[in-house]
Write an enzyme that holds these catalytic residues in place. Structure first.
Site, PDB file in Angstrom:
ATOM      1  N   ASP A   1       1.814  -4.728   8.629  1.00 54.54           N
ATOM      2  CA  ASP A   1       0.640  -3.876   8.452  1.00 54.54           C
ATOM      3  C   ASP A   1      -0.578  -4.789   8.402  1.00 54.54           C
ATOM      4  O   ASP A   1      -0.685  -5.649   7.522  1.00 54.54           O
ATOM      5  CB  ASP A   1       0.785  -3.069   7.153  1.00 54.54           C
ATOM      6  CG  ASP A   1      -0.347  -2.050   6.983  1.00 54.54           C
ATOM      7  OD1 ASP A   1      -1.468  -2.322   7.456  1.00 54.54           O
ATOM      8  OD2 ASP A   1      -0.104  -1.003   6.356  1.00 54.54           O
TER       9      ASP A   1
ATOM     10  N   PHE B   1       0.846  -1.188   0.000  1.00 53.26           N
ATOM     11  CA  PHE B   1       0.000   0.000   0.000  1.00 53.26           C
ATOM     12  C   PHE B   1       0.885   1.243   0.000  1.00 53.26           C
ATOM     13  O   PHE B   1       1.809   1.361   0.798  1.00 53.26           O
ATOM     14  CB  PHE B   1      -0.918  -0.009   1.226  1.00 53.26           C
ATOM     15  CG  PHE B   1      -2.036   0.974   1.124  1.00 53.26           C
ATOM     16  CD1 PHE B   1      -3.151   0.686   0.357  1.00 53.26           C
ATOM     17  CD2 PHE B   1      -1.972   2.191   1.779  1.00 53.26           C
ATOM     18  CE1 PHE B   1      -4.186   1.598   0.246  1.00 53.26           C
ATOM     19  CE2 PHE B   1      -3.008   3.107   1.675  1.00 53.26           C
ATOM     20  CZ  PHE B   1      -4.115   2.812   0.910  1.00 53.26           C
TER      21      PHE B   1
ATOM     22  N   ARG C   1     -12.575  -5.199  -6.486  1.00 48.85           N
ATOM     23  CA  ARG C   1     -12.439  -5.819  -5.162  1.00 48.85           C
ATOM     24  C   ARG C   1     -13.803  -6.027  -4.523  1.00 48.85           C
ATOM     25  O   ARG C   1     -14.662  -5.140  -4.560  1.00 48.85           O
ATOM     26  CB  ARG C   1     -11.667  -4.898  -4.207  1.00 48.85           C
ATOM     27  CG  ARG C   1     -10.211  -4.807  -4.432  1.00 48.85           C
ATOM     28  CD  ARG C   1      -9.479  -4.250  -3.209  1.00 48.85           C
ATOM     29  NE  ARG C   1     -10.098  -3.057  -2.616  1.00 48.85           N
ATOM     30  CZ  ARG C   1      -9.602  -2.401  -1.575  1.00 48.85           C
ATOM     31  NH1 ARG C   1      -8.497  -2.827  -0.990  1.00 48.85           N
ATOM     32  NH2 ARG C   1     -10.196  -1.325  -1.096  1.00 48.85           N
TER      33      ARG C   1
HETATM   34  C1  LIG Z   1      -5.942   1.308   4.175  1.00 49.36           C
HETATM   35  C2  LIG Z   1      -4.467   1.095   4.374  1.00 49.36           C
HETATM   36  C3  LIG Z   1      -3.674   2.047   5.025  1.00 49.36           C
HETATM   37  C4  LIG Z   1      -4.260   3.384   5.379  1.00 49.36           C
HETATM   38  O1  LIG Z   1      -3.442   4.173   6.170  1.00 49.36           O
HETATM   39  P1  LIG Z   1      -4.072   5.495   6.800  1.00 49.36           P
HETATM   40  O2  LIG Z   1      -2.970   6.128   7.505  1.00 49.36           O
HETATM   41  O3  LIG Z   1      -5.210   5.062   7.665  1.00 49.36           O
HETATM   42  O4  LIG Z   1      -4.600   6.324   5.682  1.00 49.36           O
HETATM   43  C5  LIG Z   1      -2.358   1.724   5.296  1.00 49.36           C
HETATM   44  N1  LIG Z   1      -1.835   0.542   4.913  1.00 49.36           N
HETATM   45  C6  LIG Z   1      -2.577  -0.386   4.256  1.00 49.36           C
HETATM   46  C7  LIG Z   1      -1.974  -1.685   3.854  1.00 49.36           C
HETATM   47  C8  LIG Z   1      -3.909  -0.120   3.945  1.00 49.36           C
HETATM   48  O5  LIG Z   1      -4.618  -1.007   3.261  1.00 49.36           O
END
Ligand SMILES: *Cc1c(COP(=O)(O)O)cnc(C)c1O
Length: 400
Positions: A201, A125, A375
């Protein structure tokens, strides 16, 4: 031939069926986007109303003590901890996933001294990669971010070849595009064997499946409150730091809420003991209250049952799409083996956006991710088996 009645029968036999009534969902809508923004728990609506009217409206400043607002980040953190296999004292709710990632990656790099290599996945991400890039630039110590493919063997190769340099490995447990799920225990061991620390994560894992951070020997983890945890738009995130790593390095966002004694108003920073030092500023009480009550709903459900239903919904969806939607160029972009998937099913199609727009117009909400991914997220607490049927019927219509 499958029939809608078969899916209704599955709903009648569903051990989690009663949970749906705890959520507010519009009629005539199939919601398959709980992996982006979870649905509204009725209790969260009531809790926020109460916090606004009573705790804020009447209690005013007294509510920091009387309603224990001040303890909410740690209390909510302990609830998240039970969902992700963490013993008490290792999780706190605060800030966003991005910000928490910055904190833990900072600690990881500081703890790994002269090692300069950070390994992440190029398909990960983007915010995770961006935060790593920003931190590395700010440190100015010559750290190198190496991006590897997912499930290609490149991670293993990089760790083997550059073991003496590896400082940190940053991975998303469940990939946001494909839904592919990593072997957390195996990869954590691999990172540790190379002498690196690992950051997981859990954005697409927490609340969707059992996660065992402690028994996998994970070092750090971060994740979102607004996806499968149903905490509401922009809900605060969580951060996990294994107890053994809490007392060493101090995370760099040394705000007063992470101070050993915030209300002593001392001029010098002294980190709080334990996980509390990962707090920064004043917690967003309204948002955190919504998340806190959403966590109570989730904690009522056995996580094994959530995972069982999640896999069953995915299996039904894939097989029904196979039966009903052939010949339109949809390609399964998720692993075929349900054990290797999170709680979403993805397809690729060159006209993904057009198809999703047509689906949404038919009352089925999923989403798209670049370049060509459709998705569909399955939230076992409120998605039904008939949702699978109705979604595929609409998908077939959208495709033609
Ligand atoms: C949705 C998502 C985020 C979002 O991060 P924010 O700081 O809440 O915007 C981070 N990492 C992953 C893998 C995600 O899918």
């Amino acid at each position: 031939m499958a029939k809608r009645a078969d899916f209704e029968a599955l709903d009648r036999a569903d051990e989690l069926a009663a949970f749906r009534a705890q959520f507010e969902l519009p009629d005539n809508l199939v919601y398959l986007d709980g992996n982006s923004l979870g649905a509204l728990p009725r209790s969260a609506r009531e809790r926020v109303a109460h916090v606004v009217a009573q705790e804020w409206g009447h209690g005013l400043i007294r509510s920091w003590d009387q309603a224990d607002w001040i303890g909410l980040p740690l209390r909510a953190g302990e609830k998240v901890a039970r969902l992700i296999g963490a013993a008490p004292g290792q999780v706190v709710v605060a800030d966003s996933t991005s910000v928490n990632l910055y904190k833990v990656l900072s600690v990881a790099l500081a703890a790994r001294g002269e090692r300069r290599l950070v390994i992440a996945e190029g398909t990960g991400f983007p915010t995770d990669l961006y935060m790593a890039q920003g931190l590395i630039a700010q440190l100015g110590q010559g750290h190198e971010l190496v991006l590897v493919g997912r499930g290609t063997g490149e991670l293993e190769a990089a760790l083997a070849k550059r073991a003496s340099e590896a400082a940190a490995v940053l991975l998303t447990h469940v990939d946001y595009r494909s839904g592919h799920m990593h072997d957390m225990a195996g990869i954590t061991r691999l990172a540790h064997d190379a002498g690196a620390l690992i950051v997981w994560d859990l954005a697409h894992s927490a609340g969707a499946m059992p996660v065992e951070l402690d028994s996998c020997d994970a070092d750090f983890a971060v994740g979102c409150g607004y996806k499968f945890l149903n905490g509401g738009p922009g809900a605060p995130a969580f951060v996990y730091v294994a107890r053994r790593l809490q007392e060493g390095q101090v995370q760099p966002l040394t705000g007063w809420m992470g101070h050993a004694n915030p209300f002593a108003f001392e001029s010098g920073y002294e980190a709080a003991a334990g996980i509390a030092r990962f707090l920064c500023g004043t917690p967003a009480i309204l948002a955190m209250s919504a998340l806190d009550s959403a966590l109570d709903v989730m904690l009522e459900a056995p996580m094994e049952a959530i995972r069982r239903k999640s896999m069953a919904l995915g299996v039904k969806f894939v097989s029904l799409v196979g039966e009903e939607c052939g010949g339109h160029g949809l390609k399964l972009a998720s692993p075929v083996d349900p054990q290797l998937r999170g709680s979403q099913i993805s397809y690729s199609h060159p006209r993904s956006h057009t198809i999703m727009d047509a689906l949404i117009a038919r009352g089925v909400i999923g989403d798209c991710r670049e370049p060509d991914i459709l998705r569909f997220g399955f939230a076992p607490l409120y998605n039904r088996y008939v949702d699978v049927w109705d979604a595929v019927v609409a998908l077939r219509a959208a495709l033609s």
